[in-house]
Design a protein around this motif. Structure first.
Motif, short mmCIF file in Angstrom:
data_model
loop_
_atom_site.label_atom_id
_atom_site.label_comp_id
_atom_site.label_asym_id
_atom_site.label_seq_id
_atom_site.Cartn_x
_atom_site.Cartn_y
_atom_site.Cartn_z
N VAL A 158 0.87 -1.13 0.12
CA VAL A 158 -0.06 0.07 -0.19
C VAL A 158 0.88 1.42 0.05
O VAL A 158 0.70 2.25 -0.81
CB VAL A 158 -0.99 0.01 1.24
N ALA A 159 1.94 1.36 0.88
CA ALA A 159 2.82 2.54 1.10
C ALA A 159 3.46 2.86 -0.56
O ALA A 159 3.66 3.96 -0.82
CB ALA A 159 3.80 2.28 1.96
N ILE A 160 3.86 1.76 -1.26
CA ILE A 160 4.72 2.05 -2.37
C ILE A 160 3.49 2.04 -3.60
O ILE A 160 3.64 3.03 -4.41
CB ILE A 160 5.66 0.89 -2.91
N CYS A 161 2.56 1.38 -3.71
CA CYS A 161 1.94 1.29 -5.03
C CYS A 161 0.51 2.31 -4.75
O CYS A 161 0.10 2.63 -5.86
CB CYS A 161 1.11 -0.06 -5.07
N SER A 162 0.24 2.72 -3.66
CA SER A 162 -0.78 3.57 -3.28
C SER A 162 -0.60 4.71 -2.48
O SER A 162 -1.30 4.80 -1.24
CB SER A 162 -2.10 2.82 -3.07
N PRO A 163 0.56 5.42 -2.49
CA PRO A 163 1.00 6.25 -1.39
C PRO A 163 0.12 7.34 -1.03
O PRO A 163 0.01 7.79 -0.06
CB PRO A 163 2.23 6.78 -2.02
N LEU A 164 -0.77 7.89 -1.97
CA LEU A 164 -1.63 9.20 -1.81
C LEU A 164 -3.00 8.47 -0.85
O LEU A 164 -3.62 9.40 -0.16
CB LEU A 164 -2.10 9.70 -2.87
#
Length: 311
Positions: free
Chosen positions: A124-130
């Protein structure tokens, strides 16, 4: 309806790692040092995360939970193992053996799912940071950790519950340094079909689900990293996952070697050595893996030292 397990065996004897007298004292000192490092490292990590406000993030919340699991796992196994090095006979009562087995399974299974939860967090942190703060909300993190422990409790309860239906007639020497599930079942003089079925079902679930979660998370992470144009950005993204990848490889690698080997006496002896890694060495290594190259942890340590000059 029959009560109890009707076993004529009231206690077991643990064979330990080795019977060679000249190795007993060196091994005792070695594993005492490892255990002290494990307690210091994991307890220190938990306290550091609690005291450092900038570490109050989902990543470090999961890391503190992993440290708690490692601390408990090592405490369940190592102290009893140490007895064999200083005493000729290392016996353990039937109830104590079942308790040790229960908590070993609880924390081992919980670690599998905790590593999977940490992989999902990195995804989640890398693929969907927003959307990271929304997806990995406090409630979501608490739910994930609670789910990890619930799965551990359910699986451990099922395995140990099934142990009470089997009989132990004469054989009482467990060819291991702790009450391991497979080693205990080898001593049964009654049918263990149900127990083996439970092992097959739960092992399949507890291996496949975390493994697929970890592999799929990192597949998407790698794809996302490859789309990052700058070398610095790729390096930074990868560095946030490298510690977790190493921890996963060591834990699952040693556990797989133990449980996927053929069940011969020689492989059991090799398995005992292998199991040392995921029951004793991994809990010691995890705090080191997650702290040595972690800038946030190093900054937190410096701030703690500045607040307490006498340290």
């Amino acid at each position: 309806m029959e009560k109890g397990n009707h076993s004529t065996v009231t206690k077991f004897f643990l064979s330990g790692l080795t019977d060679q007298p000249e190795l007993q004292l060196p091994l005792f000192l070695l594993f005492l040092g490892i255990y002290l490092l494990t307690v210091l490292g994991n307890l220190g990590m938990i306290i550091l995360i609690l005291l450092s406000s900038h570490l109050h993030t989902p990543m470090y919340f999961f890391l503190s939970s992993l440290s708690f699991i490692d601390l408990c796992q090592s405490t369940v196994i190592t102290p009893k193992m140490q007895v064999k090095f200083v005493m000729e006979n290392n016996d353990i009562s039937y109830p104590e053996c079942m308790i040790q087995l229960y908590f070993f399974l609880l924390f081992a299974i919980s670690e599998c799912y905790m590593l999977a939860a940490m992989a999902y967090d990195r995804y989640v942190a890398i693929c969907s940071p927003l959307l990271y703060s929304i997806i990995m909300s406090q409630q979501a993190c608490l739910s994930l950790v609670l789910g990890v422990y619930i799965l551990g409790v359910v699986c451990a309860s099922a395995h140990v519950g099934c142990m009470f239906r089997i009989h132990f007639c004469r054989f009482d020497l467990i060819n291991h340094y702790f009450c391991d599930l497979i080693s205990i079942l080898k001593l049964s003089c009654s049918s263990i079909y149900v127990n083996e079925l439970m092992i097959l079902i739960f092992s399949g679930i507890n291996i496949i689900v975390p493994t697929l979660t970890i592999l799929s998370s990192y597949a998407f992470i790698i794809i996302s990293i490859l789309h990052i144009k700058s070398t610095e950005g790729r390096s930074k993204a990868f560095s946030t996952c490298s510690s977790h990848i190493l921890a996963v490889a060591v834990f699952f690698g040693s556990a797989a070697f133990m449980y996927l080997n053929p069940s011969s006496s020689s492989s059991m002896d090799e398995g005992k050595v292998s199991s040392v890694f995921y029951t004793i060495i991994v809990p010691m290594l995890n705090p080191l893996i997650y702290s040595l190259r972690n800038k946030d942890v190093n900054i937190a340590l410096k701030k703690i030292k500045e607040r307490r000059p006498f340290l």
